[in-house]
Design a protein around this motif. Structure first.
Motif, mmCIF file in Angstrom:
data_model
loop_
_atom_site.group_PDB
_atom_site.id
_atom_site.type_symbol
_atom_site.label_atom_id
_atom_site.label_comp_id
_atom_site.label_asym_id
_atom_site.label_seq_id
_atom_site.Cartn_x
_atom_site.Cartn_y
_atom_site.Cartn_z
ATOM 1 N N ARG A 108 0.832 -1.200 0.000
ATOM 2 C CA ARG A 108 0.000 0.000 0.000
ATOM 3 C C ARG A 108 0.872 1.257 0.000
ATOM 4 O O ARG A 108 1.825 1.373 0.763
ATOM 5 C CB ARG A 108 -0.933 -0.004 1.207
ATOM 6 C CG ARG A 108 -1.823 1.218 1.321
ATOM 7 C CD ARG A 108 -2.836 1.040 2.450
ATOM 8 N NE ARG A 108 -3.796 0.003 2.125
ATOM 9 C CZ ARG A 108 -4.233 -0.920 2.970
ATOM 10 N NH1 ARG A 108 -3.775 -0.948 4.207
ATOM 11 N NH2 ARG A 108 -5.133 -1.808 2.601
ATOM 12 N N PHE A 109 0.474 2.221 -0.849
ATOM 13 C CA PHE A 109 1.219 3.472 -0.964
ATOM 14 C C PHE A 109 0.261 4.658 -1.036
ATOM 15 O O PHE A 109 -0.900 4.513 -1.431
ATOM 16 C CB PHE A 109 2.097 3.472 -2.227
ATOM 17 C CG PHE A 109 3.212 2.465 -2.193
ATOM 18 C CD1 PHE A 109 4.446 2.790 -1.675
ATOM 19 C CD2 PHE A 109 3.015 1.182 -2.683
ATOM 20 C CE1 PHE A 109 5.472 1.863 -1.632
ATOM 21 C CE2 PHE A 109 4.035 0.242 -2.648
ATOM 22 C CZ PHE A 109 5.265 0.586 -2.124
ATOM 23 N N ALA A 110 0.793 5.827 -0.676
ATOM 24 C CA ALA A 110 0.079 7.091 -0.855
ATOM 25 C C ALA A 110 0.768 7.876 -1.963
ATOM 26 O O ALA A 110 1.957 7.675 -2.235
ATOM 27 C CB ALA A 110 0.095 7.902 0.440
ATOM 28 N N ALA A 111 0.015 8.766 -2.601
ATOM 29 C CA ALA A 111 0.595 9.593 -3.656
ATOM 30 C C ALA A 111 -0.154 10.914 -3.742
ATOM 31 O O ALA A 111 -1.369 10.985 -3.516
ATOM 32 C CB ALA A 111 0.547 8.876 -4.999
ATOM 33 N N LEU A 112 0.596 11.943 -4.078
ATOM 34 C CA LEU A 112 0.048 13.267 -4.360
ATOM 35 C C LEU A 112 -0.048 13.385 -5.873
ATOM 36 O O LEU A 112 0.949 13.239 -6.569
ATOM 37 C CB LEU A 112 0.978 14.336 -3.780
ATOM 38 C CG LEU A 112 0.496 15.775 -3.739
ATOM 39 C CD1 LEU A 112 -0.683 15.928 -2.784
ATOM 40 C CD2 LEU A 112 1.639 16.689 -3.295
ATOM 41 N N THR A 113 -1.250 13.628 -6.388
ATOM 42 C CA THR A 113 -1.466 13.569 -7.835
ATOM 43 C C THR A 113 -1.902 14.878 -8.479
ATOM 44 O O THR A 113 -1.713 15.079 -9.664
ATOM 45 C CB THR A 113 -2.535 12.502 -8.154
ATOM 46 O OG1 THR A 113 -3.713 12.790 -7.395
ATOM 47 C CG2 THR A 113 -2.047 11.107 -7.817
ATOM 48 N N LYS A 114 -2.542 15.746 -7.743
ATOM 49 C CA LYS A 114 -3.187 16.992 -8.199
ATOM 50 C C LYS A 114 -4.467 16.701 -8.976
ATOM 51 O O LYS A 114 -5.514 17.268 -8.681
ATOM 52 C CB LYS A 114 -2.266 17.876 -9.022
ATOM 53 C CG LYS A 114 -2.920 19.233 -9.366
ATOM 54 C CD LYS A 114 -2.016 20.140 -10.182
ATOM 55 C CE LYS A 114 -0.963 20.786 -9.346
ATOM 56 N NZ LYS A 114 -0.216 21.832 -10.065
ATOM 57 N N VAL A 115 -4.420 15.838 -9.980
ATOM 58 C CA VAL A 115 -5.625 15.381 -10.673
ATOM 59 C C VAL A 115 -5.487 13.882 -10.942
ATOM 60 O O VAL A 115 -4.401 13.319 -10.876
ATOM 61 C CB VAL A 115 -5.843 16.122 -12.023
ATOM 62 C CG1 VAL A 115 -6.132 17.591 -11.785
ATOM 63 C CG2 VAL A 115 -4.648 15.956 -12.943
ATOM 64 N N GLY A 116 -6.628 13.230 -11.220
ATOM 65 C CA GLY A 116 -6.614 11.831 -11.615
ATOM 66 C C GLY A 116 -6.948 10.838 -10.525
ATOM 67 O O GLY A 116 -7.158 9.658 -10.806
ATOM 68 N N GLY A 117 -7.011 11.284 -9.267
ATOM 69 C CA GLY A 117 -7.190 10.352 -8.163
ATOM 70 C C GLY A 117 -8.580 9.775 -8.026
ATOM 71 O O GLY A 117 -8.762 8.748 -7.361
#
Length: 364
Positions: A108-117
């Protein structure tokens, strides 16, 4: 986890690049400036990860103030319509692309995407991932991705508030505000938090002294707790009210502005309110008043990509560790299935919640 531990020449377990996928993903599309009910639910083929990429099954994605601004066409650098919103997410790796270690599958991971999540499946660069402790619930972890990075960096990297000092947090019941209050109290910092009276018990439980943000004598109330002014103010409102925030700073203190909520419903350019705010802050910095101002942008420094990713990973890892050990409590306002994103957006914009609304996978 470091980048070197993720990226490797170990053979990939992914589907070969270019092979058509029979899988579909559900995503939420923002077609233009619409009411929440105008959000569209669509299905699309699942893309395969390329070199240095992974395919994630999204387990949680947040509804933040950024998406609320995007819905109005008011976010500073949002992409042209239509697009899939979703500023941050938490998910599990399903497949990896070439030059990515196959051992990442199932983690499991977290991510900062700005858009698309706001999608059930997403392909992301492996270098953008931050591992989530196994014991942390994905929706709870999601509440501290963009909120946790923002709060941590503003408190410790920008304002550099020290133990024993006093700060003022506007919107202390919100996603960023509630996280900021907890990080500050953990660091031995005294917090005054503004919120609507119906949220005062929640703000008090987080460790802050609550004040009504609409009180006509708000400045006087703050001065009762901090006669010489506060050591830092964290202001997401902007507009003309930023002047009051500046006046409440003690000499040697810092005003950190990180939004323009006051102008979100005004017609016109999405950039002009931000540019005006930055110009005002820069002017104040030129004055010999012993105070500092700063406009916080989570994407600042992204052109130096490796350094940006390393800083983001270090800060989010710190926040996730505090979450895992129970030092900070996740503020999940609601868990709503992805296909009910319109309902989630409406709730997030209602002003009735403490914390963050989280989109989760639809029940099978």
């Amino acid at each position: 986890m470091t980048i070197s531990a993720i990226e490797t020449t170990t053979p990939s377990a992914s589907t070969p690049q270019g092979r058509p996928s029979t899988e579909t993903a559900t995503e939420i599309v923002l077609p233009g400036i619409v009411d929440p009910s105008g959000l569209q639910v669509r299905e699309r083929p699942v893309a395969e990860p390329g070199p240095g990429e992974v395919l994630l099954a999204v387990e949680a994605s947040g509804v933040s103030f950024a998406e609320q601004q995007m819905r109005r066409g008011k976010y500073y650098d949002q992409p042209p319509f239509p697009f899939v919103p979703g500023y941050d997410l938490v998910g599990t790796v399903l497949r990896v692309g070439p030059r990515v270690n196959a051992s990442l599958v199932g983690r499991r991971f977290a991510a900062l995407t700005k858009v698309g999540g706001w999608s059930s499946r997403i392909v992301l660069p492996v270098a953008d991932l931050v591992e989530v402790p196994e014991e942390v619930d994905p929706a709870e972890a999601e509440t501290v991705v963009v909120n946790g990075i923002t709060a941590w960096q503003m408190l410790h990297r920008v304002a550099r508030v020290r133990r024993g000092q006093t700060i003022l947090v506007h919107g202390a019941n919100g996603g960023v505000g509630s996280t900021l209050v907890q990080l500050a109290t953990h660091a031995g910092i005294r917090v005054i938090g503004t919120a609507s009276p119906r949220h005062h018990d929640a703000v008090r439980a987080l460790g802050a002294v609550p004040l009504d943000y609409r009180a006509p004598d708000l400045a006087s109330l703050v001065r009762e707790s901090a006669p010489d002014g506060v050591d830092a103010v964290f202001d997401h409102v902007g507009g003309d009210g930023i002047v009051d925030s500046f006046r409440l700073i003690a000499r040697g203190g810092t005003l950190v502005s990180y939004g323009t909520a006051a102008t979100k419903d005004r017609p016109g350019s999405s950039r002009l309110p931000v540019l005006r705010l930055i110009a005002r802050l820069l002017w104040w910095n030129l004055l010999p008043n012993g105070r500092r101002t700063h406009f916080y942008n989570i994407w600042a420094g992204k052109r130096r990509r490796a350094a940006f990713q390393a800083r983001l990973r270090a800060d989010l890892t710190e926040v996730l560790a505090l979450l895992a050990e129970g030092t900070i409590t996740p503020q999940v306002a609601a868990r709503i299935p992805l296909t009910r994103a319109a309902e989630a957006m409406t709730l997030a914009e209602s002003g009735t919640i403490t914390g963050k609304v989280v989109l989760i996978p639809d029940p099978r």
